[in-house]
Structures are given as C-alpha cells and as structure tokens.
Design a protein around this motif. Sequence first.
Motif, PDB file in Angstrom:
ATOM      1  N   ARG A  94       0.841  -1.203   0.000  1.00  0.00           N
ATOM      2  CA  ARG A  94       0.000   0.000   0.000  1.00  0.00           C
ATOM      3  C   ARG A  94       0.872   1.248   0.000  1.00  0.00           C
ATOM      4  O   ARG A  94       0.605   2.201  -0.737  1.00  0.00           O
ATOM      5  CB  ARG A  94      -0.946  -0.004   1.200  1.00  0.00           C
ATOM      6  CG  ARG A  94      -2.000  -1.087   1.123  1.00  0.00           C
ATOM      7  CD  ARG A  94      -3.078  -0.947   2.182  1.00  0.00           C
ATOM      8  NE  ARG A  94      -2.604  -0.676   3.517  1.00  0.00           N
ATOM      9  CZ  ARG A  94      -2.476  -1.561   4.489  1.00  0.00           C
ATOM     10  NH1 ARG A  94      -2.782  -2.821   4.260  1.00  0.00           N
ATOM     11  NH2 ARG A  94      -2.067  -1.205   5.682  1.00  0.00           N
ATOM     12  N   ARG A 113      -5.431   6.188  -9.492  1.00  0.00           N
ATOM     13  CA  ARG A 113      -6.084   6.849  -8.345  1.00  0.00           C
ATOM     14  C   ARG A 113      -7.510   6.340  -8.176  1.00  0.00           C
ATOM     15  O   ARG A 113      -7.957   6.081  -7.051  1.00  0.00           O
ATOM     16  CB  ARG A 113      -6.061   8.368  -8.529  1.00  0.00           C
ATOM     17  CG  ARG A 113      -6.767   9.171  -7.447  1.00  0.00           C
ATOM     18  CD  ARG A 113      -6.035   9.096  -6.105  1.00  0.00           C
ATOM     19  NE  ARG A 113      -6.770   9.701  -5.032  1.00  0.00           N
ATOM     20  CZ  ARG A 113      -6.428  10.831  -4.425  1.00  0.00           C
ATOM     21  NH1 ARG A 113      -5.355  11.486  -4.791  1.00  0.00           N
ATOM     22  NH2 ARG A 113      -7.145  11.301  -3.445  1.00  0.00           N
ATOM     23  N   MET A 156      -7.333   2.972  -6.532  1.00  0.00           N
ATOM     24  CA  MET A 156      -6.949   3.109  -5.131  1.00  0.00           C
ATOM     25  C   MET A 156      -8.109   3.675  -4.304  1.00  0.00           C
ATOM     26  O   MET A 156      -8.349   3.229  -3.187  1.00  0.00           O
ATOM     27  CB  MET A 156      -5.698   3.979  -5.016  1.00  0.00           C
ATOM     28  CG  MET A 156      -4.463   3.294  -5.604  1.00  0.00           C
ATOM     29  SD  MET A 156      -3.027   4.379  -5.765  1.00  0.00           S
ATOM     30  CE  MET A 156      -2.559   4.562  -4.045  1.00  0.00           C
ATOM     31  N   ASP A 157      -8.838   4.624  -4.866  1.00  0.00           N
ATOM     32  CA  ASP A 157     -10.006   5.183  -4.174  1.00  0.00           C
ATOM     33  C   ASP A 157     -11.088   4.126  -3.968  1.00  0.00           C
ATOM     34  O   ASP A 157     -11.749   4.096  -2.933  1.00  0.00           O
ATOM     35  CB  ASP A 157     -10.585   6.371  -4.949  1.00  0.00           C
ATOM     36  CG  ASP A 157      -9.739   7.631  -4.835  1.00  0.00           C
ATOM     37  OD1 ASP A 157      -8.841   7.698  -3.967  1.00  0.00           O
ATOM     38  OD2 ASP A 157      -9.974   8.561  -5.648  1.00  0.00           O
ATOM     39  N   GLU A 172     -10.099   1.995  -1.105  1.00  0.00           N
ATOM     40  CA  GLU A 172     -10.319   2.783   0.118  1.00  0.00           C
ATOM     41  C   GLU A 172     -11.806   2.787   0.496  1.00  0.00           C
ATOM     42  O   GLU A 172     -12.157   2.639   1.664  1.00  0.00           O
ATOM     43  CB  GLU A 172      -9.828   4.218  -0.100  1.00  0.00           C
ATOM     44  CG  GLU A 172      -9.974   5.110   1.080  1.00  0.00           C
ATOM     45  CD  GLU A 172      -8.860   4.939   2.101  1.00  0.00           C
ATOM     46  OE1 GLU A 172      -9.094   5.320   3.252  1.00  0.00           O
ATOM     47  OE2 GLU A 172      -7.795   4.420   1.766  1.00  0.00           O
ATOM     48  N   ALA A 212     -12.925  -0.402   2.191  1.00  0.00           N
ATOM     49  CA  ALA A 212     -12.254  -0.749   3.451  1.00  0.00           C
ATOM     50  C   ALA A 212     -13.005  -0.195   4.653  1.00  0.00           C
ATOM     51  O   ALA A 212     -13.591   0.880   4.606  1.00  0.00           O
ATOM     52  CB  ALA A 212     -10.833  -0.212   3.448  1.00  0.00           C
ATOM     53  N   PRO A 221      -9.123   3.125   7.018  1.00  0.00           N
ATOM     54  CA  PRO A 221      -8.400   3.739   5.907  1.00  0.00           C
ATOM     55  C   PRO A 221      -7.278   2.834   5.396  1.00  0.00           C
ATOM     56  O   PRO A 221      -6.567   2.204   6.170  1.00  0.00           O
ATOM     57  CB  PRO A 221      -7.824   5.021   6.508  1.00  0.00           C
ATOM     58  CG  PRO A 221      -8.687   5.303   7.688  1.00  0.00           C
ATOM     59  CD  PRO A 221      -9.139   3.973   8.209  1.00  0.00           C
ATOM     60  N   VAL A 222      -7.146   2.785   4.082  1.00  0.00           N
ATOM     61  CA  VAL A 222      -6.152   1.926   3.451  1.00  0.00           C
ATOM     62  C   VAL A 222      -4.985   2.756   2.931  1.00  0.00           C
ATOM     63  O   VAL A 222      -3.839   2.468   3.180  1.00  0.00           O
ATOM     64  CB  VAL A 222      -6.785   1.130   2.283  1.00  0.00           C
ATOM     65  CG1 VAL A 222      -5.736   0.317   1.547  1.00  0.00           C
ATOM     66  CG2 VAL A 222      -7.883   0.226   2.816  1.00  0.00           C
ATOM     67  N   PHE A 223      -5.284   3.780   2.173  1.00  0.00           N
ATOM     68  CA  PHE A 223      -4.271   4.631   1.582  1.00  0.00           C
ATOM     69  C   PHE A 223      -4.268   5.970   2.300  1.00  0.00           C
ATOM     70  O   PHE A 223      -5.322   6.537   2.574  1.00  0.00           O
ATOM     71  CB  PHE A 223      -4.520   4.843   0.088  1.00  0.00           C
ATOM     72  CG  PHE A 223      -4.414   3.574  -0.702  1.00  0.00           C
ATOM     73  CD1 PHE A 223      -3.188   2.960  -0.883  1.00  0.00           C
ATOM     74  CD2 PHE A 223      -5.529   2.991  -1.252  1.00  0.00           C
ATOM     75  CE1 PHE A 223      -3.078   1.786  -1.609  1.00  0.00           C
ATOM     76  CE2 PHE A 223      -5.435   1.818  -1.989  1.00  0.00           C
ATOM     77  CZ  PHE A 223      -4.209   1.214  -2.162  1.00  0.00           C
ATOM     78  N   HIS A 224      -3.101   6.467   2.556  1.00  0.00           N
ATOM     79  CA  HIS A 224      -2.965   7.764   3.223  1.00  0.00           C
ATOM     80  C   HIS A 224      -2.198   8.674   2.298  1.00  0.00           C
ATOM     81  O   HIS A 224      -0.979   8.665   2.251  1.00  0.00           O
ATOM     82  CB  HIS A 224      -2.246   7.607   4.566  1.00  0.00           C
ATOM     83  CG  HIS A 224      -2.928   6.628   5.458  1.00  0.00           C
ATOM     84  ND1 HIS A 224      -4.093   6.921   6.128  1.00  0.00           N
ATOM     85  CD2 HIS A 224      -2.652   5.339   5.762  1.00  0.00           C
ATOM     86  CE1 HIS A 224      -4.483   5.869   6.815  1.00  0.00           C
ATOM     87  NE2 HIS A 224      -3.636   4.892   6.602  1.00  0.00           N
TER      88      HIS A 224
END
Length: 125
Positions: free
Chosen positions: A57, A104, A107-108, A111, A114, A117-120
Amino acid sequence: MNITLTPAVRELLEFLCVHNEALQNAAFLLGGAPGLRRTQSLIDRLTSTRQLSRKARQELVGLYQLLSLENVGYPDTIETACFAILDPEDPIVEDLCLLTDNLRDHMDAVEAEAILPVFHFGIAA
C-alpha cells in the motif's frame, strides 16, 4: 495485516497487470531507473502474492506520487530532472495523466471498500 481480495482489490491488481508495461514506462520516464526498479518490484510482489500488504500500500502511494508529479519542483530530485526533459506537447503526457487518474480511481475504490483507511495520501481528493 493483509487485506482480503475484495472486488476493488482484485480490480486494482488486474489494472496493475494489464498496464504493467505502461506503468513501468511511466515510472522510468518520470523517475528514472530508481522509479522503474520500485515499480517493477511492486508489480512483481503484487502479482506473485496477490495480497495488498501494508508495504505494498505504501509503495502504491509512492507510485501514485511519482505519476502525479508530487516531487517535481524540488531542485535535487530525479523527478524534477526527468520532468524538465518532457515536452508538454508530447502525446505521452495525456497518456500519463490517464494512467495516473486510473490508478487513483482504483486506489479510491479500495479505500471506499475498506472499513479502516487503506491509503494515506496526505492530499485532498
């Protein structure tokens, strides 16, 4: 901790496999040999393990940051040097933008599925 293969994770992994060559080319174009090596390592790991680990990640966020030119403008970065070589009129620029937007979006979607939160990203959407 690994995230189970939800539909969005499966789609992200499929995107990475289908666009493997394009992602590697983009990483080399925008990050030189180091960017290419990081991207190859990430894709190899994800396609072999099929698990979205914490490290994976973080590396995906790093790939997104490379593609979205986050480090361009800092004088001592390879990203700035690589970006300076690009011709804004080159058709590859549009392809890079589409590839970045698609990454993106995937990845969104991960997220959104989930619980935690997965991606920061540290940036606004």
